[in-house]
Motif scaffolding. Structure first.
Motif, PDB file in Angstrom:
ATOM      1  N   THR A 204       0.848  -1.188   0.000  1.00 47.44           N
ATOM      2  CA  THR A 204       0.000   0.000   0.000  1.00 47.44           C
ATOM      3  C   THR A 204       0.883   1.238   0.000  1.00 47.44           C
ATOM      4  O   THR A 204       1.872   1.302   0.735  1.00 47.44           O
ATOM      5  CB  THR A 204      -0.911   0.030   1.245  1.00 47.44           C
ATOM      6  N   LEU A 205       0.536   2.208  -0.828  1.00 47.67           N
ATOM      7  CA  LEU A 205       1.241   3.488  -0.848  1.00 47.67           C
ATOM      8  C   LEU A 205       0.229   4.601  -0.650  1.00 47.67           C
ATOM      9  O   LEU A 205      -0.812   4.630  -1.312  1.00 47.67           O
ATOM     10  CB  LEU A 205       1.976   3.696  -2.174  1.00 47.67           C
ATOM     11  N   GLN A 206       0.534   5.511   0.269  1.00 47.58           N
ATOM     12  CA  GLN A 206      -0.331   6.658   0.514  1.00 47.58           C
ATOM     13  C   GLN A 206       0.438   7.958   0.309  1.00 47.58           C
ATOM     14  O   GLN A 206       1.594   8.078   0.735  1.00 47.58           O
ATOM     15  CB  GLN A 206      -0.889   6.620   1.936  1.00 47.58           C
ATOM     16  N   ILE A 207      -0.209   8.909  -0.344  1.00 49.77           N
ATOM     17  CA  ILE A 207       0.284  10.281  -0.450  1.00 49.77           C
ATOM     18  C   ILE A 207      -0.666  11.114   0.401  1.00 49.77           C
ATOM     19  O   ILE A 207      -1.857  11.213   0.098  1.00 49.77           O
ATOM     20  CB  ILE A 207       0.293  10.767  -1.908  1.00 49.77           C
ATOM     21  N   LEU A 208      -0.144  11.708   1.470  1.00 48.88           N
ATOM     22  CA  LEU A 208      -1.009  12.238   2.520  1.00 48.88           C
ATOM     23  C   LEU A 208      -0.907  13.760   2.672  1.00 48.88           C
ATOM     24  O   LEU A 208       0.175  14.339   2.571  1.00 48.88           O
ATOM     25  CB  LEU A 208      -0.651  11.581   3.858  1.00 48.88           C
ATOM     26  N   GLY A 209      -2.056  14.363   2.924  1.00 50.77           N
ATOM     27  CA  GLY A 209      -2.092  15.769   3.317  1.00 50.77           C
ATOM     28  C   GLY A 209      -1.824  16.763   2.209  1.00 50.77           C
ATOM     29  O   GLY A 209      -1.146  17.772   2.431  1.00 50.77           O
ATOM     30  N   ILE A 210      -2.361  16.511   1.000  1.00 50.22           N
ATOM     31  CA  ILE A 210      -2.216  17.477  -0.091  1.00 50.22           C
ATOM     32  C   ILE A 210      -3.248  18.587   0.134  1.00 50.22           C
ATOM     33  O   ILE A 210      -4.452  18.358   0.029  1.00 50.22           O
ATOM     34  CB  ILE A 210      -2.442  16.822  -1.464  1.00 50.22           C
ATOM     35  N   LYS A 211      -2.784  19.780   0.448  1.00 51.92           N
ATOM     36  CA  LYS A 211      -3.687  20.894   0.742  1.00 51.92           C
ATOM     37  C   LYS A 211      -3.869  21.778  -0.487  1.00 51.92           C
ATOM     38  O   LYS A 211      -2.903  22.180  -1.122  1.00 51.92           O
ATOM     39  CB  LYS A 211      -3.154  21.725   1.910  1.00 51.92           C
ATOM     40  N   CYS A 212      -5.140  22.070  -0.785  1.00 53.09           N
ATOM     41  CA  CYS A 212      -5.479  22.912  -1.931  1.00 53.09           C
ATOM     42  C   CYS A 212      -6.587  23.873  -1.518  1.00 53.09           C
ATOM     43  O   CYS A 212      -7.349  23.601  -0.586  1.00 53.09           O
ATOM     44  CB  CYS A 212      -5.962  22.073  -3.111  1.00 53.09           C
ATOM     45  N   ALA A 213      -6.702  24.983  -2.232  1.00 50.45           N
ATOM     46  CA  ALA A 213      -7.776  25.948  -1.998  1.00 50.45           C
ATOM     47  C   ALA A 213      -8.671  25.988  -3.225  1.00 50.45           C
ATOM     48  O   ALA A 213      -8.188  26.125  -4.352  1.00 50.45           O
ATOM     49  CB  ALA A 213      -7.206  27.330  -1.708  1.00 50.45           C
ATOM     50  N   CYS A 214      -9.985  25.855  -3.010  1.00 51.02           N
ATOM     51  CA  CYS A 214     -10.913  25.867  -4.140  1.00 51.02           C
ATOM     52  C   CYS A 214     -12.297  26.303  -3.674  1.00 51.02           C
ATOM     53  O   CYS A 214     -12.587  26.348  -2.473  1.00 51.02           O
ATOM     54  CB  CYS A 214     -10.997  24.491  -4.793  1.00 51.02           C
ATOM     55  N   VAL A 215     -13.151  26.618  -4.642  1.00 51.09           N
ATOM     56  CA  VAL A 215     -14.560  26.879  -4.355  1.00 51.09           C
ATOM     57  C   VAL A 215     -15.269  25.533  -4.327  1.00 51.09           C
ATOM     58  O   VAL A 215     -15.272  24.805  -5.316  1.00 51.09           O
ATOM     59  CB  VAL A 215     -15.186  27.795  -5.426  1.00 51.09           C
ATOM     60  N   ILE A 216     -15.848  25.192  -3.176  1.00 54.25           N
ATOM     61  CA  ILE A 216     -16.527  23.907  -3.030  1.00 54.25           C
ATOM     62  C   ILE A 216     -17.644  24.055  -2.000  1.00 54.25           C
ATOM     63  O   ILE A 216     -17.429  24.600  -0.919  1.00 54.25           O
ATOM     64  CB  ILE A 216     -15.535  22.791  -2.606  1.00 54.25           C
TER      65      ILE A 216
END
Length: 264
Positions: A131-143
Protein backbone atom coordinates in the motif's frame (compact mmCIF):
# COMPACT_ATOMS: atom_id res chain seq x y z
CA UNK A 1 -7.27 -16.89 17.04
CA UNK A 2 -4.06 -16.29 19.00
CA UNK A 3 -1.81 -13.54 17.64
CA UNK A 4 1.78 -12.90 18.68
CA UNK A 5 3.53 -9.82 17.31
CA UNK A 6 6.92 -8.28 17.97
CA UNK A 7 7.38 -4.73 16.71
CA UNK A 8 10.00 -2.02 16.46
CA UNK A 9 8.28 1.33 16.07
CA UNK A 10 9.38 4.62 14.47
CA UNK A 11 13.02 3.78 13.77
CA UNK A 12 14.63 6.98 12.39
CA UNK A 13 17.05 7.04 9.46
CA UNK A 14 18.43 9.49 6.92
CA UNK A 15 18.31 7.70 3.57
CA UNK A 16 18.77 8.59 -0.07
CA UNK A 17 16.06 7.01 -2.19
CA UNK A 18 14.18 8.37 -5.19
CA UNK A 19 13.69 12.13 -5.31
CA UNK A 20 13.44 14.52 -2.38
CA UNK A 21 10.84 17.26 -1.88
CA UNK A 22 12.72 19.50 -4.32
CA UNK A 23 12.74 16.77 -6.99
CA UNK A 24 16.49 16.18 -6.56
CA UNK A 25 18.11 12.77 -6.94
CA UNK A 26 20.38 11.13 -4.34
CA UNK A 27 19.63 13.51 -1.47
CA UNK A 28 19.28 11.98 2.03
CA UNK A 29 15.92 12.63 3.65
CA UNK A 30 14.32 11.61 6.96
CA UNK A 31 12.66 8.21 7.05
CA UNK A 32 10.67 6.54 9.83
CA UNK A 33 10.37 2.74 9.76
CA UNK A 34 8.13 0.43 11.76
CA UNK A 35 8.56 -3.35 11.62
CA UNK A 36 6.00 -5.89 12.80
CA UNK A 37 6.85 -9.59 12.97
CA UNK A 38 3.73 -11.72 13.40
CA UNK A 39 3.14 -15.24 14.70
CA UNK A 40 6.31 -15.26 16.77
CA UNK A 41 6.13 -18.51 18.75
CA UNK A 42 8.75 -17.34 21.25
CA UNK A 43 6.28 -14.88 22.81
CA UNK A 44 4.20 -17.80 24.10
CA UNK A 45 7.30 -19.66 25.29
CA UNK A 46 8.72 -16.65 27.12
CA UNK A 47 5.36 -15.86 28.71
CA UNK A 48 5.16 -19.39 30.10
CA UNK A 49 8.77 -19.59 31.34
CA UNK A 50 9.65 -15.92 31.92
CA UNK A 51 13.01 -16.86 30.38
CA UNK A 52 14.50 -14.04 28.29
CA UNK A 53 16.85 -16.43 26.48
CA UNK A 54 13.85 -17.76 24.53
CA UNK A 55 12.69 -14.33 23.37
CA UNK A 56 13.28 -12.57 20.08
CA UNK A 57 16.19 -10.22 20.77
CA UNK A 58 14.81 -6.75 19.93
CA UNK A 59 18.21 -5.13 20.33
CA UNK A 60 19.88 -7.55 17.93
CA UNK A 61 17.05 -7.13 15.45
CA UNK A 62 17.42 -3.34 15.54
CA UNK A 63 21.20 -3.61 15.05
CA UNK A 64 20.63 -5.90 12.05
CA UNK A 65 18.32 -3.30 10.52
CA UNK A 66 20.81 -0.52 11.22
CA UNK A 67 23.49 -2.58 9.49
CA UNK A 68 21.28 -3.12 6.44
CA UNK A 69 20.30 0.54 6.14
CA UNK A 70 23.33 2.22 7.68
CA UNK A 71 24.62 3.56 4.37
CA UNK A 72 22.57 6.68 3.45
CA UNK A 73 22.96 5.90 -0.26
CA UNK A 74 22.44 2.89 -2.46
CA UNK A 75 18.70 2.30 -2.08
CA UNK A 76 17.00 1.76 -5.41
CA UNK A 77 13.46 2.54 -4.31
CA UNK A 78 11.12 2.60 -1.34
CA UNK A 79 10.30 -1.09 -1.83
CA UNK A 80 14.02 -1.89 -1.65
CA UNK A 81 14.15 -0.40 1.86
CA UNK A 82 11.26 -2.60 3.00
CA UNK A 83 12.96 -5.70 1.59
CA UNK A 84 16.22 -4.90 3.39
CA UNK A 85 14.36 -4.49 6.67
CA UNK A 86 12.66 -7.84 6.14
CA UNK A 87 16.04 -9.46 5.41
CA UNK A 88 17.13 -8.49 8.92
CA UNK A 89 14.39 -10.65 10.46
CA UNK A 90 15.97 -13.99 11.32
CA UNK A 91 12.74 -15.71 12.31
CA UNK A 92 11.51 -18.42 9.92
CA UNK A 93 7.87 -19.12 9.12
CA UNK A 94 6.56 -15.70 10.08
CA UNK A 95 4.43 -13.08 8.42
CA UNK A 96 5.78 -9.56 8.62
CA UNK A 97 4.93 -5.99 7.70
CA UNK A 98 7.18 -2.99 7.16
CA UNK A 99 5.89 0.57 7.26
CA UNK A 100 8.13 3.22 5.70
CA UNK A 101 7.24 6.89 6.09
CA UNK A 102 8.92 9.76 4.26
CA UNK A 103 7.48 12.77 6.14
CA UNK A 104 9.15 15.36 3.89
CA UNK A 105 8.94 13.66 0.50
CA UNK A 106 6.90 16.39 -1.23
CA UNK A 107 6.37 20.10 -0.66
CA UNK A 108 2.59 20.02 -1.13
CA UNK A 109 1.96 16.74 0.71
CA UNK A 110 2.25 17.66 4.38
CA UNK A 111 1.75 14.06 5.50
CA UNK A 112 4.47 12.80 3.17
CA UNK A 113 4.59 9.31 1.67
CA UNK A 114 3.60 6.22 3.64
CA UNK A 115 4.26 2.71 2.37
CA UNK A 116 3.20 -0.55 4.00
CA UNK A 117 4.43 -3.88 2.67
CA UNK A 118 2.91 -7.08 4.09
CA UNK A 119 4.47 -10.50 3.59
CA UNK A 120 1.86 -13.17 4.33
CA UNK A 121 3.27 -16.69 4.49
CA UNK A 122 0.82 -19.48 3.70
CA UNK A 123 2.69 -22.79 3.81
CA UNK A 124 5.18 -22.64 0.92
CA UNK A 125 3.72 -19.52 -0.69
CA UNK A 126 4.49 -15.94 0.31
CA UNK A 127 1.96 -13.34 -0.81
CA UNK A 128 3.06 -9.71 -0.91
CA UNK A 129 0.57 -6.88 -0.44
CA UNK A 130 1.72 -3.29 -0.78
CA UNK A 131 0.00 0.00 0.00
CA UNK A 132 1.24 3.49 -0.85
CA UNK A 133 -0.33 6.66 0.51
CA UNK A 134 0.28 10.28 -0.45
CA UNK A 135 -1.01 12.24 2.52
CA UNK A 136 -2.09 15.77 3.32
CA UNK A 137 -2.22 17.48 -0.09
CA UNK A 138 -3.69 20.89 0.74
CA UNK A 139 -5.48 22.91 -1.93
CA UNK A 140 -7.78 25.95 -2.00
CA UNK A 141 -10.91 25.87 -4.14
CA UNK A 142 -14.56 26.88 -4.36
CA UNK A 143 -16.53 23.91 -3.03
CA UNK A 144 -19.96 23.70 -1.41
CA UNK A 145 -23.56 24.87 -1.83
CA UNK A 146 -23.82 27.57 0.85
CA UNK A 147 -23.59 31.22 -0.25
CA UNK A 148 -20.45 31.87 1.82
CA UNK A 149 -18.79 28.80 0.29
CA UNK A 150 -19.44 30.14 -3.21
CA UNK A 151 -17.85 33.51 -2.36
CA UNK A 152 -14.54 32.33 -0.92
CA UNK A 153 -12.13 29.53 -1.63
CA UNK A 154 -11.62 27.09 1.23
CA UNK A 155 -8.93 24.56 2.06
CA UNK A 156 -9.50 20.91 1.19
CA UNK A 157 -7.14 18.11 2.18
CA UNK A 158 -6.60 15.20 -0.20
CA UNK A 159 -5.19 11.77 0.65
CA UNK A 160 -4.42 9.22 -2.07
CA UNK A 161 -4.05 5.47 -1.58
CA UNK A 162 -2.78 2.87 -4.05
CA UNK A 163 -2.74 -0.91 -3.49
CA UNK A 164 -0.98 -3.76 -5.24
CA UNK A 165 -0.38 -7.48 -4.90
CA UNK A 166 2.49 -9.62 -6.11
CA UNK A 167 0.20 -11.66 -8.37
CA UNK A 168 0.67 -9.59 -11.53
CA UNK A 169 3.27 -9.22 -14.26
CA UNK A 170 2.17 -5.69 -15.18
CA UNK A 171 3.37 -2.49 -13.53
CA UNK A 172 1.34 -2.19 -10.34
CA UNK A 173 -0.56 0.84 -9.09
CA UNK A 174 2.01 1.29 -6.32
CA UNK A 175 4.96 1.14 -8.73
CA UNK A 176 3.38 3.69 -11.08
CA UNK A 177 2.50 6.03 -8.21
CA UNK A 178 6.03 5.77 -6.76
CA UNK A 179 7.57 6.65 -10.11
CA UNK A 180 5.25 9.63 -10.64
CA UNK A 181 4.18 10.93 -7.22
CA UNK A 182 5.60 14.43 -7.76
CA UNK A 183 3.67 14.72 -11.03
CA UNK A 184 0.52 13.24 -9.47
CA UNK A 185 0.62 15.79 -6.64
CA UNK A 186 1.14 18.63 -9.13
CA UNK A 187 -1.86 17.46 -11.16
CA UNK A 188 -4.03 17.18 -8.03
CA UNK A 189 -3.20 20.75 -6.99
CA UNK A 190 -3.86 22.21 -10.45
CA UNK A 191 -7.08 20.24 -10.92
CA UNK A 192 -8.58 21.14 -7.55
CA UNK A 193 -7.51 24.78 -7.43
CA UNK A 194 -9.06 25.31 -10.86
CA UNK A 195 -12.35 23.62 -9.93
CA UNK A 196 -15.68 24.96 -8.65
CA UNK A 197 -17.99 22.09 -7.68
CA UNK A 198 -20.85 22.02 -5.23
CA UNK A 199 -20.13 18.57 -3.76
CA UNK A 200 -17.00 16.80 -2.59
CA UNK A 201 -18.49 13.62 -4.06
CA UNK A 202 -18.14 15.02 -7.58
CA UNK A 203 -14.70 16.46 -6.87
CA UNK A 204 -13.40 13.17 -5.44
CA UNK A 205 -14.78 11.09 -8.32
CA UNK A 206 -13.39 13.34 -11.04
CA UNK A 207 -10.03 13.50 -9.31
CA UNK A 208 -9.95 9.70 -9.09
CA UNK A 209 -10.83 9.52 -12.79
CA UNK A 210 -7.95 11.85 -13.70
CA UNK A 211 -5.46 9.81 -11.70
CA UNK A 212 -6.48 6.37 -12.95
CA UNK A 213 -6.90 7.40 -16.59
CA UNK A 214 -3.90 9.71 -16.96
CA UNK A 215 -1.40 7.31 -15.39
CA UNK A 216 -3.06 4.06 -16.45
CA UNK A 217 -3.52 3.01 -12.81
CA UNK A 218 -5.90 0.11 -12.29
CA UNK A 219 -7.39 1.37 -9.01
CA UNK A 220 -7.06 4.32 -6.65
CA UNK A 221 -8.61 5.56 -3.44
CA UNK A 222 -9.25 9.29 -3.00
CA UNK A 223 -10.20 11.01 0.25
CA UNK A 224 -11.25 14.67 0.23
CA UNK A 225 -11.72 16.52 3.52
CA UNK A 226 -13.20 19.95 4.25
CA UNK A 227 -11.69 21.04 7.60
CA UNK A 228 -13.78 24.23 7.77
CA UNK A 229 -17.15 22.78 6.73
CA UNK A 230 -18.34 22.30 10.33
CA UNK A 231 -16.44 24.45 12.87
CA UNK A 232 -17.01 22.11 15.82
CA UNK A 233 -15.42 19.00 14.24
CA UNK A 234 -12.08 18.14 12.70
CA UNK A 235 -13.31 17.74 9.13
CA UNK A 236 -16.12 16.50 6.92
CA UNK A 237 -15.50 14.68 3.68
CA UNK A 238 -15.78 11.59 1.54
CA UNK A 239 -13.54 8.69 0.61
CA UNK A 240 -14.02 6.70 -2.60
CA UNK A 241 -12.24 3.73 -4.14
CA UNK A 242 -12.66 3.19 -7.88
CA UNK A 243 -11.21 1.04 -10.62
CA UNK A 244 -10.18 2.62 -13.91
CA UNK A 245 -12.71 0.40 -15.70
CA UNK A 246 -15.53 2.19 -13.85
CA UNK A 247 -14.71 5.45 -15.64
CA UNK A 248 -13.97 3.78 -18.97
CA UNK A 249 -17.50 2.33 -19.05
CA UNK A 250 -19.39 5.33 -17.66
CA UNK A 251 -20.07 8.29 -19.94
CA UNK A 252 -21.41 10.43 -17.08
CA UNK A 253 -17.93 11.45 -15.99
CA UNK A 254 -17.04 12.66 -19.48
CA UNK A 255 -20.04 14.98 -19.31
CA UNK A 256 -18.98 16.35 -15.92
CA UNK A 257 -15.48 17.10 -17.22
CA UNK A 258 -16.96 18.95 -20.20
CA UNK A 259 -19.22 20.97 -17.89
CA UNK A 260 -16.24 21.92 -15.73
CA UNK A 261 -14.27 23.03 -18.81
CA UNK A 262 -17.15 25.25 -19.91
CA UNK A 263 -17.38 26.86 -16.45
CA UNK A 264 -13.63 27.60 -16.30
Amino acid sequence: MDVNTVFLKDMPFMLSVGKDAWNRENKPQPVSITLRVNNVKSIHDVAASDDISQSLDYGKLYKNIQSKLGNPGGHDCLSDIAKQVLAAVEVPETSSSVEVVFPKAALRAEGGLRSIVNWDKDRDVTNVYQTLQILGIKCACVIGVNPHERREKQIVVVNLTFRSTSNTKEATAVEIALDNYHEIIEMVVKFIEGSSYQTVETLANLLCKQITMQWDISEAEVSVEKPYAIPSIGAAGVCIRRRRSFYEKTGFWKVKVQQQSQQS
